[in-house]
Enzyme design. Structure first.
Site, PDB file in Angstrom:
ATOM      1  N   ALA A  89      31.355  41.937  35.153  1.00 42.35           N
ATOM      2  CA  ALA A  89      31.563  40.583  35.685  1.00 42.35           C
ATOM      3  C   ALA A  89      32.741  40.599  36.633  1.00 42.35           C
ATOM      4  CB  ALA A  89      31.865  39.605  34.537  1.00 42.35           C
ATOM      5  N   ILE A 146      56.971  33.437  34.507  1.00 44.79           N
ATOM      6  CA  ILE A 146      56.233  32.558  33.588  1.00 44.79           C
ATOM      7  C   ILE A 146      55.545  31.503  34.453  1.00 44.79           C
ATOM      8  CG2 ILE A 146      56.381  30.949  31.651  1.00 44.79           C
ATOM      9  CD1 ILE A 146      58.918  32.346  30.742  1.00 44.79           C
ATOM     10  N   ASP A 157      27.941  50.710  35.916  1.00 47.51           N
ATOM     11  CA  ASP A 157      29.186  50.119  36.438  1.00 47.51           C
ATOM     12  C   ASP A 157      29.294  50.461  37.918  1.00 47.51           C
ATOM     13  OD1 ASP A 157      32.079  49.607  36.949  1.00 47.51           O
ATOM     14  OD2 ASP A 157      32.146  49.350  34.778  1.00 47.51           O
ATOM     15  N   PHE A 168      29.152  43.569  29.810  1.00 47.67           N
ATOM     16  CA  PHE A 168      30.562  43.285  30.124  1.00 47.67           C
ATOM     17  C   PHE A 168      30.789  43.074  31.611  1.00 47.67           C
ATOM     18  CE2 PHE A 168      30.646  45.953  26.304  1.00 47.67           C
ATOM     19  CZ  PHE A 168      31.492  45.239  25.492  1.00 47.67           C
ATOM     20  N   GLY A 187      43.805  26.428  37.470  1.00 50.30           N
ATOM     21  CA  GLY A 187      42.721  26.826  36.561  1.00 50.30           C
ATOM     22  C   GLY A 187      43.168  27.204  35.164  1.00 50.30           C
ATOM     23  N   PHE A 241      38.799  35.295  23.465  1.00 54.59           N
ATOM     24  CA  PHE A 241      40.019  34.614  23.884  1.00 54.59           C
ATOM     25  C   PHE A 241      40.837  35.662  24.648  1.00 54.59           C
ATOM     26  CE2 PHE A 241      39.849  30.187  22.350  1.00 54.59           C
ATOM     27  CZ  PHE A 241      38.515  30.206  22.010  1.00 54.59           C
ATOM     28  N   TYR A 299      35.143  30.549  37.252  1.00 54.28           N
ATOM     29  CA  TYR A 299      34.877  31.678  36.351  1.00 54.28           C
ATOM     30  C   TYR A 299      34.211  31.187  35.063  1.00 54.28           C
ATOM     31  CZ  TYR A 299      36.023  35.110  32.709  1.00 54.28           C
ATOM     32  OH  TYR A 299      35.970  35.964  31.626  1.00 54.28           O
ATOM     33  N   ARG A 352      49.613  28.152  37.440  1.00 53.57           N
ATOM     34  CA  ARG A 352      48.525  28.754  38.223  1.00 53.57           C
ATOM     35  C   ARG A 352      47.334  27.812  38.174  1.00 53.57           C
ATOM     36  NH1 ARG A 352      47.660  34.776  35.909  1.00 53.57           N
ATOM     37  NH2 ARG A 352      46.977  33.503  34.170  1.00 53.57           N
TER      38      ARG A 352
END
Ligand code: NAD
Length: 329
Positions: free
Chosen positions: A76, A206, A32, A74, A282, A170, A142, A280
């Protein structure tokens, strides 16, 4: 004893997977660069190598010293909005540096690989809950970078007989007193909401209330990180078959951002200052997994992914982080 190389093991999901691996008696080597992770998140017993996945010499030195059986990848860049503004950095880390790493693994004879992919590979979904054979058409860089790396991995599986699994998570969520989300900047909905509940943020926004969903806010499938980690452990038993295999990790149900606000107010016993804001870039309206394939092939189930359990754990973590003693449990 199985030795697992965990890239991104200082991050939110990777560090929990390290714990689970250690509890099963595995040896864990973490790679990492601490760009978004934290050395303190790496559990005792795992060895942290603070290098970049693009550092071929550094990786090669680790692989020369340790016989690695399986890689969990993981590491990224993972912020969707940042990817829309700065796509090149995402293709650099998530694809180019990833291929550098694959080449080092190949030189050292590693052939078992588990990749952290994402629901973002699907884009706007036409079938909900979404199965793995749904069309893939990402709407942000992404997701595009993750899909590109999946496809590269499928060619490695075909050419070199690798066993590869791509887990399409998800919305990873949840926490506990001693682990949880710690991103800077934070863009994930549950920590943002709970930071507003604890007083670390003045309000929660929101992002979009005009989506074609029942209450106008986005629908997402929230899956507990411990359930994600358990799927990775199940996968260890299935790594003897060559080929590329994609699996969703989700629950098959989705909850709206407005519902999250209600559950968060109930659990935190705080009135949260909620504001309506613009969409937002994307963000699709709805994401919901069909986890059927994972359930059937791995006998996996989302045992900790009830929204109340997720928010209760994440609230424990937020209270530890904020040190806010006025927030009632
Ligand atoms: N959090 C989610 O809801 C979610 C959903 C779908 C997929 N994913 C994927 O799961 C993985 C983990 O996500 P997370 O939420 O734990 O993110 P995170 O940012 O907490 O963890 C990523 C880790 O990778 C490390 N890293 C980044 N670039 C690196 C590089 N070039 N070399 C070495 N290390 C590097 C970071 O320092 C960090 O510790 C990512 O691949 C992400 O795309 C996450």
């Amino acid at each position: 004893m199985t030795t697992v190389l965990v890239t991104g093991g200082a991050g939110y999901i990777g560090s929990v997977c390290c714990r689970e691996l250690l509890s099963r008696g595995c040896t864990v080597e973490v790679v990492d660069n601490l760009s978004t992770g934290h050395a303190g998140a790496v559990p005792a017993g795992a060895k942290l190598h603070t290098i970049d996945i693009g550092d071929r010499q550094g990786l090669s030195a680790i692989l020369s010293k340790n016989k690695i059986d399986v890689v969990y990848h993981f590491a990224a860049k993972a912020l969707i909005t940042e990817s829309v503004r700065n796509p090149g950095a995402f293709f650099d880390v998530n694809v180019a540096r990833g291929v550098n790493m694959l080449e080092v693994l190949r030189e050292h004879g590693v052939r078992k690989f588990i990749f952290s992919s994402t629901a973002a590979v699907y884009g706007i979904t036409k079938v909900v809950p979404t199965p793995e054979d749904h069309s893939t058409d990402p709407i942000n860089p992404y997701g595009e970078s993750k899909l590109a790396f999946e496809r590269i991995l499928s060619w490695y599986a075909a050419a070199y007989g690798w066993s590869v699994m791509a887990f399409r998570y998800f919305n990873a969520s949840g926490g506990a007193a001693d682990w949880g989300e710690n991103h800077e900047p934070e863009t994930h909905v549950i920590p943002l909401l709970l930071q507003a509940a604890s007083g670390r943020r003045p309000f929660f926004e929101i992002c979009g209330t005009d989506y074609p969903t029942p209450d106008g806010s986005c629908l997402r499938d929230y899956v507990h990180v411990v359930d994600i980690a358990k799927a990775h452990l199940c996968a260890l038993q299935k790594m003897d078959r060559a080929g590329f295999h994609a699996y969703n990790i989700g629950t098959g149900t989705s909850r709206s951002v407005k519902e999250l606000c209600q559950v968060a107010e109930k659990i935190t016993k705080q009135k949260i200052n909620v504001r309506n804001g613009p969409r937002r870039p994307g963000d699709p309206a709805t994401l919901c997994a069909s986890p059927r394939k994972l359930m059937d092939e791995f006998q996996w189930g989302p045992k900790h992914s009830d929204l109340e359990e997720i928010i209760t754990g994440a609230w424990l973590w937020e209270r530890t982080q904020s040190g806010n003693l006025t927030a009632r449990a």
